[in-house]
Design a protein around this motif. Structure first.
Motif, PDB file in Angstrom:
ATOM      1  N   GLU A 201       1.958  -1.232   1.140  1.00 23.86           N
ATOM      2  CA  GLU A 201       3.287  -1.764   0.833  1.00 23.86           C
ATOM      3  C   GLU A 201       3.386  -2.164  -0.634  1.00 23.86           C
ATOM      4  OE1 GLU A 201       6.748  -2.076   2.481  1.00 23.86           O
ATOM      5  OE2 GLU A 201       5.480  -2.824   4.099  1.00 23.86           O
ATOM      6  N   GLN A 202       2.338  -2.822  -1.123  1.00 24.33           N
ATOM      7  CA  GLN A 202       2.349  -3.350  -2.479  1.00 24.33           C
ATOM      8  C   GLN A 202       2.478  -2.259  -3.534  1.00 24.33           C
ATOM      9  OE1 GLN A 202      -1.315  -5.259  -3.582  1.00 24.33           O
ATOM     10  NE2 GLN A 202      -0.644  -5.738  -5.650  1.00 24.33           N
ATOM     11  N   ILE A 216       6.886  -9.439   2.233  1.00 21.45           N
ATOM     12  CA  ILE A 216       6.821  -8.377   3.236  1.00 21.45           C
ATOM     13  C   ILE A 216       7.398  -8.933   4.526  1.00 21.45           C
ATOM     14  CG2 ILE A 216       5.340  -6.774   4.473  1.00 21.45           C
ATOM     15  CD1 ILE A 216       3.337  -7.002   2.173  1.00 21.45           C
ATOM     16  N   CYS A 217       8.543  -8.392   4.920  1.00 23.42           N
ATOM     17  CA  CYS A 217       9.303  -8.909   6.060  1.00 23.42           C
ATOM     18  C   CYS A 217       9.070  -8.015   7.271  1.00 23.42           C
ATOM     19  CB  CYS A 217      10.794  -8.990   5.711  1.00 23.42           C
ATOM     20  SG  CYS A 217      11.154 -10.039   4.293  1.00 23.42           S
ATOM     21  N   GLY A 218       7.917  -8.165   7.876  1.00 22.90           N
ATOM     22  CA  GLY A 218       7.595  -7.426   9.078  1.00 22.90           C
ATOM     23  C   GLY A 218       7.377  -8.379  10.230  1.00 22.90           C
ATOM     24  N   THR A 219       6.644  -7.937  11.241  1.00 23.22           N
ATOM     25  CA  THR A 219       6.270  -8.849  12.316  1.00 23.22           C
ATOM     26  C   THR A 219       5.560 -10.067  11.739  1.00 23.22           C
ATOM     27  OG1 THR A 219       6.101  -7.021  13.888  1.00 23.22           O
ATOM     28  CG2 THR A 219       4.943  -9.058  14.443  1.00 23.22           C
ATOM     29  N   VAL A 344      10.488  -6.252   1.187  1.00 23.56           N
ATOM     30  CA  VAL A 344      10.144  -4.952   1.741  1.00 23.56           C
ATOM     31  C   VAL A 344       9.846  -5.129   3.223  1.00 23.56           C
ATOM     32  CG1 VAL A 344       9.209  -4.135  -0.462  1.00 23.56           C
ATOM     33  CG2 VAL A 344       7.685  -5.237   1.178  1.00 23.56           C
ATOM     34  N   GLY A 345       9.679  -4.013   3.928  1.00 21.63           N
ATOM     35  CA  GLY A 345       9.358  -4.073   5.353  1.00 21.63           C
ATOM     36  C   GLY A 345      10.582  -3.850   6.222  1.00 21.63           C
ATOM     37  N   GLY A 346      10.341  -3.752   7.526  1.00 26.63           N
ATOM     38  CA  GLY A 346      11.426  -3.444   8.465  1.00 26.63           C
ATOM     39  C   GLY A 346      12.536  -4.467   8.471  1.00 26.63           C
ATOM     40  N   GLY A 347      12.238  -5.725   8.094  1.00 26.31           N
ATOM     41  CA  GLY A 347      13.253  -6.763   8.106  1.00 26.31           C
ATOM     42  C   GLY A 347      14.328  -6.612   7.062  1.00 26.31           C
ATOM     43  N   VAL A 348      14.161  -5.683   6.107  1.00 25.92           N
ATOM     44  CA  VAL A 348      15.193  -5.537   5.071  1.00 25.92           C
ATOM     45  C   VAL A 348      16.512  -5.050   5.662  1.00 25.92           C
ATOM     46  CG1 VAL A 348      13.457  -5.125   3.303  1.00 25.92           C
ATOM     47  CG2 VAL A 348      14.546  -3.164   4.421  1.00 25.92           C
ATOM     48  N   HIS A 349      16.475  -4.517   6.890  1.00 29.40           N
ATOM     49  CA  HIS A 349      17.713  -4.124   7.567  1.00 29.40           C
ATOM     50  C   HIS A 349      18.569  -5.339   7.937  1.00 29.40           C
ATOM     51  CE1 HIS A 349      17.011   0.127   7.916  1.00 29.40           C
ATOM     52  NE2 HIS A 349      15.899  -0.017   8.615  1.00 29.40           N
ATOM     53  N   VAL A 350      17.968  -6.508   8.057  1.00 30.19           N
ATOM     54  CA  VAL A 350      18.657  -7.689   8.577  1.00 30.19           C
ATOM     55  C   VAL A 350      19.213  -8.482   7.394  1.00 30.19           C
ATOM     56  CG1 VAL A 350      18.462  -9.719  10.059  1.00 30.19           C
ATOM     57  CG2 VAL A 350      17.008  -7.712  10.480  1.00 30.19           C
ATOM     58  N   HIS A 351      20.507  -8.315   7.117  1.00 29.81           N
ATOM     59  CA  HIS A 351      21.089  -8.945   5.941  1.00 29.81           C
ATOM     60  C   HIS A 351      20.986 -10.463   6.008  1.00 29.81           C
ATOM     61  CE1 HIS A 351      23.663  -9.702   2.518  1.00 29.81           C
ATOM     62  NE2 HIS A 351      24.364 -10.532   3.264  1.00 29.81           N
ATOM     63  N   VAL A 367      16.187  -5.963  -2.584  1.00 28.74           N
ATOM     64  CA  VAL A 367      15.843  -5.441  -1.265  1.00 28.74           C
ATOM     65  C   VAL A 367      15.463  -3.970  -1.383  1.00 28.74           C
ATOM     66  CG1 VAL A 367      16.657  -5.091   1.094  1.00 28.74           C
ATOM     67  CG2 VAL A 367      17.444  -7.074  -0.223  1.00 28.74           C
ATOM     68  N   ALA A 368      14.320  -3.610  -0.860  1.00 25.80           N
ATOM     69  CA  ALA A 368      13.847  -2.228  -0.936  1.00 25.80           C
ATOM     70  C   ALA A 368      14.828  -1.281  -0.265  1.00 25.80           C
ATOM     71  CB  ALA A 368      12.477  -2.104  -0.284  1.00 25.80           C
ATOM     72  N   ALA A 369      15.024  -0.120  -0.881  1.00 27.09           N
ATOM     73  CA  ALA A 369      15.946   0.871  -0.330  1.00 27.09           C
ATOM     74  C   ALA A 369      15.376   1.552   0.908  1.00 27.09           C
ATOM     75  CB  ALA A 369      16.271   1.917  -1.395  1.00 27.09           C
ATOM     76  N   VAL A 370      14.048   1.623   1.014  1.00 28.61           N
ATOM     77  CA  VAL A 370      13.389   2.285   2.138  1.00 28.61           C
ATOM     78  C   VAL A 370      12.545   1.245   2.865  1.00 28.61           C
ATOM     79  CG1 VAL A 370      11.839   4.130   2.868  1.00 28.61           C
ATOM     80  CG2 VAL A 370      13.325   4.464   0.882  1.00 28.61           C
ATOM     81  N   PRO A 371      12.826   0.968   4.135  1.00 32.59           N
ATOM     82  CA  PRO A 371      12.083  -0.089   4.840  1.00 32.59           C
ATOM     83  C   PRO A 371      10.653   0.275   5.188  1.00 32.59           C
ATOM     84  CG  PRO A 371      13.648   0.954   6.320  1.00 32.59           C
ATOM     85  CD  PRO A 371      13.928   1.511   4.959  1.00 32.59           C
ATOM     86  N   GLU A 372      10.332   1.562   5.238  1.00 32.51           N
ATOM     87  CA  GLU A 372       8.986   1.970   5.648  1.00 32.51           C
ATOM     88  C   GLU A 372       8.036   1.966   4.445  1.00 32.51           C
ATOM     89  OE1 GLU A 372      12.067   4.256   8.125  1.00 32.51           O
ATOM     90  OE2 GLU A 372      11.640   4.008   5.977  1.00 32.51           O
ATOM     91  N   GLY A 373       7.905   0.813   3.809  1.00 36.34           N
ATOM     92  CA  GLY A 373       7.122   0.736   2.586  1.00 36.34           C
ATOM     93  C   GLY A 373       5.654   1.051   2.782  1.00 36.34           C
ATOM     94  N   ALA A 374       5.047   0.537   3.847  1.00 43.59           N
ATOM     95  CA  ALA A 374       3.627   0.799   4.076  1.00 43.59           C
ATOM     96  C   ALA A 374       3.371   2.278   4.344  1.00 43.59           C
ATOM     97  CB  ALA A 374       3.110  -0.043   5.231  1.00 43.59           C
ATOM     98  N   ALA A 375       4.275   2.927   5.053  1.00 40.03           N
ATOM     99  CA  ALA A 375       4.126   4.356   5.302  1.00 40.03           C
ATOM    100  C   ALA A 375       4.300   5.152   4.005  1.00 40.03           C
ATOM    101  CB  ALA A 375       5.135   4.818   6.351  1.00 40.03           C
ATOM    102  N   ARG A 376       5.252   4.744   3.146  1.00 35.68           N
ATOM    103  CA  ARG A 376       5.412   5.421   1.854  1.00 35.68           C
ATOM    104  C   ARG A 376       4.185   5.208   0.980  1.00 35.68           C
ATOM    105  NH1 ARG A 376       9.236   3.603  -1.556  1.00 35.68           N
ATOM    106  NH2 ARG A 376       9.777   5.567  -2.574  1.00 35.68           N
TER     107      ARG A 376
END
Length: 440
Positions: A201-202, A216-219, A344-351, A367-376
């Motif tokens: 992610e970093q 990092i806004c994930g689980t 970053v992370g999946g939580g960026v969808h939640v305004h 806010v990151a444009a792509v939530p799948e930062g770790a996968a990128r």
């Protein structure tokens, strides 16, 4: 296939889903897949995956789904740490995959040692004991290997010379791949050794200047404040930054999606926001203990100051604020004055989560444009392994992409400033040991 678009594939094994992305040379994502899975947590002390399904079957399914029709030049994967499962001779898990925070990791020498000791007793004849990265790598290319970052998370079982045989037979542990050489191939595409999700992610986040704070806004909620030298603070962790002369101080918290999803379920996730910034109670957000900076697995959540005038919207708003207050607490402990947050992370969808971060810390949130930062990030590491990029991971900053900026709202930031000391006091009270009758 000769005319197919060239991509690298990145896979992220997360707590609640496996994400896979196909990424072109410019960092754009023409295809993504998200396969959800349950996390087994019947009590606050147990936290595990069905490792055979999540770490193998869904990783392979996600990889194949995003690869179809593209010219894949590399595959990379990332996963949370620590994790561990016992495997058979084919690399298939024969136990559940134990995850970070599980009580079986309560050991004076660290979580990885605790997991290893428990599994050795449960399955003494297992062929191996592998983290998620190794299980996934074996499923993709037949090679159970982890990179140096993941290996360092296994201290003290791993040291600079490799696996320490005093802790476990090295043959039962995955191969440490300490350079960027591919560890195997899948359908002709080189596969990179598995890495840590937060590190992946970093490298593509773009939080690269002193005063930047990566959130990092994930689980799990993770805060990394970038600074010069080697900033350190009691209760927090310090890690190297990709750029020379910089490091990041902070750490993980359970006040992320793990906590927020539960409150959303309890409140019905109301669409309305509170009508007034002063009418918000306080959540102590420790739904299954806390990691940094409190390091107390026995803490529990509490709702403080609830009165008859509060509704579901105020209770949910308090949860988002509590997550932001945790970030602010990390920064206070670190003695950091942030210039901006990079979310970053999946939580960026939640305004509402992003807005609460801005309001509670009172700085802008990019806010990151792509939530799948770790996968990128895993896809970038796959490009490095395939020889398409240099080994200087700071180059990955060219893939950083901000989707929007969220500014703090003055009236809400003022209200958060007044609530924050009350929140700190409520959390401190929750952390105090309960006195016995004799002591009272």
């Amino acid at each position: 296939m000769a005319d197919a678009v060239e991509v690298t594939v990145g896979i992220d094994i997360g707590t609640t889903s496996v994400k896979a992305v196909a990424v072109d040379t410019h960092g754009r994502v023409p295809r993504r897949v998200r396969l959800t899975h349950p996390v087994v947590a019947p009590t606050p002390s147990v936290f595990e995956h069905d490792a055979a399904t999540v770490w193998r079957d869904r990783v392979v399914a996600a990889c194949d789904a995003v690869s179809d029709g593209f010219s894949v030049v590399g595959i990379g994967l990332a996963a949370m740490v620590p994790s561990l499962a016992a495997v058979d001779g084919d690399g298939v898990p024969i136990t559940a995959g134990i995850l970070y925070g599980d009580q079986r990791g309560h050991h004076p020498d660290g979580e990885f040692v605790g997991f290893l000791r428990w599994l050795e007793q449960a399955e003494p004849h297992a062929a191996g004991y592998w983290p998620a990265q190794a299980v996934a790598g074996a499923a993709l290319c037949g090679e159970a290997a982890i990179d140096g970052v993941t290996a360092l998370c296994c201290l003290p079982v791993f040291d600079s010379g490799g696996w320490d045989a005093r802790w476990c037979d090295p043959a039962k542990l995955p191969r440490p791949a300490l350079d960027h050489t591919p560890v195997g191939h899948r359908s002709g595409a080189p596969v990179a050794a598995g890495t840590v999700d937060a590190m992946a992610e970093q490298i593509v986040a773009g939080a690269d200047e002193p005063g930047d704070v990566l959130v990092i806004c994930g689980t799990t909620l993770i805060t990394w404040a970038v600074g010069e030298g080697w900033p350190a603070a009691e209760g927090l962790w310090t890690i190297p930054h990709l750029r020379p002369g910089l490091a990041a101080v902070g750490g993980p918290s359970n006040a992320g999606g793990l906590f927020l999803e539960r409150v959303r379920a309890l409140t019905g996730d109301p669409a309305a926001e509170p009508a007034h910034p002063e009418r918000v109670p306080l959540w102590v957000p420790y739904i299954r203990g806390e990691r940094t900076p409190r390091h107390d697995p026995d803490l529990r959540a509490a709702l403080v100051g609830l009165h008859v005038g509060h509704g579901p919207e105020e209770v949910l708003a308090a949860a988002y604020e509590a997550s932001g207050f945790v970030v602010r607490h990390h920064l206070d402990v670190a003695g950091v004055s942030p210039q901006r947050l990079v979310a970053v992370g999946g939580g960026v969808h939640v305004h509402r989560w992003m807005q609460a971060l801005a309001d509670t810390v009172n700085v802008p949130v990019d806010v990151a444009a792509v939530p799948e930062g770790a996968a990128r990030g895993a896809a970038w590491l796959a490009r490095v392994s395939a020889g398409r990029e240099s080994t200087d991971l700071a180059d990955a900053g060219r893939w950083a992409l901000v989707g929007r900026r969220v500014e703090p709202r003055p009236e809400w930031s003022d209200a958060c400033d007044r609530r924050y000391p009350q929140w700190r006091a409520a959390c401190d009270a929750a952390a105090e040991p309960v006195q016995s009758k004799e002591e009272r």
